[in-house]
Design a protein around this motif. Sequence first.
Motif, short mmCIF file in Angstrom:
data_model
loop_
_atom_site.label_atom_id
_atom_site.label_comp_id
_atom_site.label_asym_id
_atom_site.label_seq_id
_atom_site.Cartn_x
_atom_site.Cartn_y
_atom_site.Cartn_z
N SER A 91 13.09 18.93 0.53
CA SER A 91 13.33 18.95 1.97
C SER A 91 13.63 17.55 2.49
O SER A 91 14.41 17.39 3.42
CB SER A 91 12.11 19.54 2.69
N GLY A 92 13.01 16.53 1.88
CA GLY A 92 13.33 15.16 2.27
C GLY A 92 14.77 14.81 1.99
O GLY A 92 15.42 14.11 2.78
N PHE A 93 15.30 15.30 0.89
CA PHE A 93 16.71 15.05 0.55
C PHE A 93 17.65 15.84 1.45
O PHE A 93 18.60 15.27 2.02
CB PHE A 93 16.97 15.45 -0.90
N LEU A 94 17.42 17.13 1.58
CA LEU A 94 18.44 18.03 2.13
C LEU A 94 18.24 18.40 3.59
O LEU A 94 19.20 18.38 4.36
CB LEU A 94 18.50 19.29 1.27
N VAL A 95 17.03 18.75 3.98
CA VAL A 95 16.83 19.16 5.36
C VAL A 95 17.04 17.99 6.31
O VAL A 95 17.66 18.11 7.37
CB VAL A 95 15.43 19.78 5.55
N SER A 96 16.54 16.82 5.91
CA SER A 96 16.65 15.65 6.78
C SER A 96 18.09 15.19 6.94
O SER A 96 18.41 14.47 7.90
CB SER A 96 15.80 14.50 6.24
N ILE A 97 18.98 15.57 6.03
CA ILE A 97 20.36 15.10 6.07
C ILE A 97 21.28 16.06 6.82
O ILE A 97 22.47 15.77 7.02
CB ILE A 97 20.89 14.89 4.63
N LEU A 98 20.75 17.19 7.28
CA LEU A 98 21.59 18.17 7.97
C LEU A 98 22.30 17.59 9.19
O LEU A 98 23.50 17.87 9.40
CB LEU A 98 20.76 19.39 8.37
N PRO A 99 21.65 16.79 10.05
CA PRO A 99 22.39 16.21 11.18
C PRO A 99 23.57 15.37 10.74
O PRO A 99 24.63 15.37 11.38
CB PRO A 99 21.34 15.37 11.90
N TYR A 100 23.43 14.65 9.63
CA TYR A 100 24.55 13.85 9.11
C TYR A 100 25.71 14.75 8.72
O TYR A 100 26.87 14.45 9.01
CB TYR A 100 24.10 13.03 7.91
N ALA A 101 25.39 15.86 8.04
CA ALA A 101 26.46 16.76 7.60
C ALA A 101 27.25 17.31 8.79
O ALA A 101 28.48 17.37 8.76
CB ALA A 101 25.87 17.91 6.78
N SER A 141 24.17 24.26 3.10
CA SER A 141 23.58 25.57 2.88
C SER A 141 22.22 25.48 2.20
O SER A 141 21.28 26.21 2.55
CB SER A 141 24.52 26.44 2.05
N MET A 142 22.09 24.58 1.23
CA MET A 142 20.80 24.40 0.58
C MET A 142 19.78 23.88 1.59
O MET A 142 18.61 24.31 1.60
CB MET A 142 20.93 23.42 -0.59
N GLY A 143 20.18 22.94 2.43
CA GLY A 143 19.27 22.41 3.44
C GLY A 143 18.81 23.47 4.41
O GLY A 143 17.61 23.59 4.71
N VAL A 144 19.74 24.28 4.91
CA VAL A 144 19.38 25.35 5.84
C VAL A 144 18.49 26.38 5.15
O VAL A 144 17.48 26.83 5.71
CB VAL A 144 20.65 26.01 6.41
N GLY A 145 18.88 26.77 3.93
CA GLY A 145 18.09 27.75 3.21
C GLY A 145 16.68 27.26 2.94
O GLY A 145 15.70 28.00 3.09
N LEU A 146 16.55 25.99 2.55
CA LEU A 146 15.23 25.44 2.28
C LEU A 146 14.40 25.36 3.56
O LEU A 146 13.19 25.63 3.55
CB LEU A 146 15.38 24.05 1.66
N ALA A 147 15.05 25.00 4.67
CA ALA A 147 14.34 24.90 5.94
C ALA A 147 13.77 26.24 6.38
O ALA A 147 12.73 26.29 7.05
CB ALA A 147 15.28 24.36 7.02
N LEU A 148 14.42 27.35 6.01
CA LEU A 148 13.94 28.68 6.38
C LEU A 148 13.00 29.28 5.34
O LEU A 148 12.06 29.99 5.69
CB LEU A 148 15.13 29.61 6.59
N ALA A 149 13.26 29.01 4.07
CA ALA A 149 12.46 29.63 3.01
C ALA A 149 11.13 28.93 2.80
O ALA A 149 10.12 29.57 2.49
CB ALA A 149 13.25 29.63 1.69
N LEU A 150 11.10 27.60 2.97
CA LEU A 150 9.88 26.86 2.69
C LEU A 150 8.72 27.23 3.61
O LEU A 150 7.60 27.49 3.13
CB LEU A 150 10.16 25.36 2.76
N SER A 253 11.72 12.32 3.58
CA SER A 253 12.98 11.59 3.68
C SER A 253 12.82 10.15 3.22
O SER A 253 13.67 9.63 2.49
CB SER A 253 13.49 11.64 5.13
N LEU A 254 11.73 9.50 3.63
CA LEU A 254 11.49 8.13 3.20
C LEU A 254 11.38 8.04 1.68
O LEU A 254 12.02 7.19 1.05
CB LEU A 254 10.19 7.61 3.83
N PHE A 255 10.59 8.92 1.09
CA PHE A 255 10.37 8.87 -0.35
C PHE A 255 11.63 9.24 -1.13
O PHE A 255 12.01 8.55 -2.08
CB PHE A 255 9.22 9.79 -0.74
N ALA A 256 12.26 10.34 -0.74
CA ALA A 256 13.38 10.86 -1.53
C ALA A 256 14.58 9.92 -1.48
O ALA A 256 15.11 9.52 -2.53
CB ALA A 256 13.77 12.25 -1.02
#
Length: 335
Positions: A91-101, A141-150, A253-256
């Motif tokens: 989630s640190g990698f993908l969910v946090s980057i959704l605004p950038y995408a 899509s991975m970010g959105v899916g993870l944000a909903l599934a997690l 996000s900081l760690f990843a």
Amino acid sequence: MEAWDRVGRWSGYGAALALAPYALIKVSWVVGALLGVAPVGGGFDLAGWLLLNTVTIGMAGIGIALGLALVRPWGMRIPAWLVAFCAWVGSGFLVSILPYAVVSTLWDAARGDSAPGGSPDGDDPVMPGWEAALIQFSFVSMGVGLALALPAYLRRRWPEAFTGRAGDRPRTVASWAAGVAAAVGLVWLYWAAGGTAGVAHPAERSADGRLLTVLGAFWALAGAGAVRALVRTRPAPVPHRLLLAAGWLGSGSLFAWSGWKLPLTVFVALARPADVTLPENPAVAAVLHLAAVVAGLGMLRTLVSPARTCTSSSRRTRRSRGAGRGRYWWGWSRR
């Protein structure tokens, strides 16, 4: 089955499926580079290029497995610490980057670029537009899916995690971790605003780079503020779940991202490739990334530490499960 749980399960399958194009593209880059029919990314020799993309293929495989683990029955039997750590990093990698995408896609469309977005990991060679679009699709899509599934998975496995209140966490390492995260975020914000202290090559700055820096600063500051609010003796006016989400995403996000950029920064500083120049001073950037990694881990430790108090319903839940004293709120101590 609740509607939210149903959405979470379908989102987990979708997240795993969405990351498959990214993995296949990276495999094609490795095979193409070995056969000499695909270009090697700028700043890398063949060995470095193969190593980098092999690592990202492995990361994609872990992401696909994570998406399935969040919805399949065997995912409930995986050790809790492993699921939590992978979900935290993912989630640190993908969910946090959704605004950038979203913003970068709109920005590139406005400029008329044929390859919108691209890969935020910065390791892609010159590629056709369809490849860039697939990579962008995989990340979003991975970010959105993870944000909903997690959250659905966490509610199924650790319902007590959502019953606490802001202000009931022990201070432990929260103060220094949040302070370090805030300091890193302020430096990144200063650089994004055009500050030059610690910047060796200002001309190398790009619009995408500044957008990523702003986003990193936002999550660092948001995560630091959330963790501080969670350990305050006086409860914050912000809902507890929102604080947990901000702390989780900010620390992840900081760690990843800094954990990913730190070895690349060290590589550039030591190898000094002719066609790669970092805007920031490599030593300063390396120190900041190291501080971000340490702060992220410290914030995570605060999030998974036992609460000082708990609601009566949470105590009944823990007694019925035989949790005993000192049970971690993510269930790490026993499950």
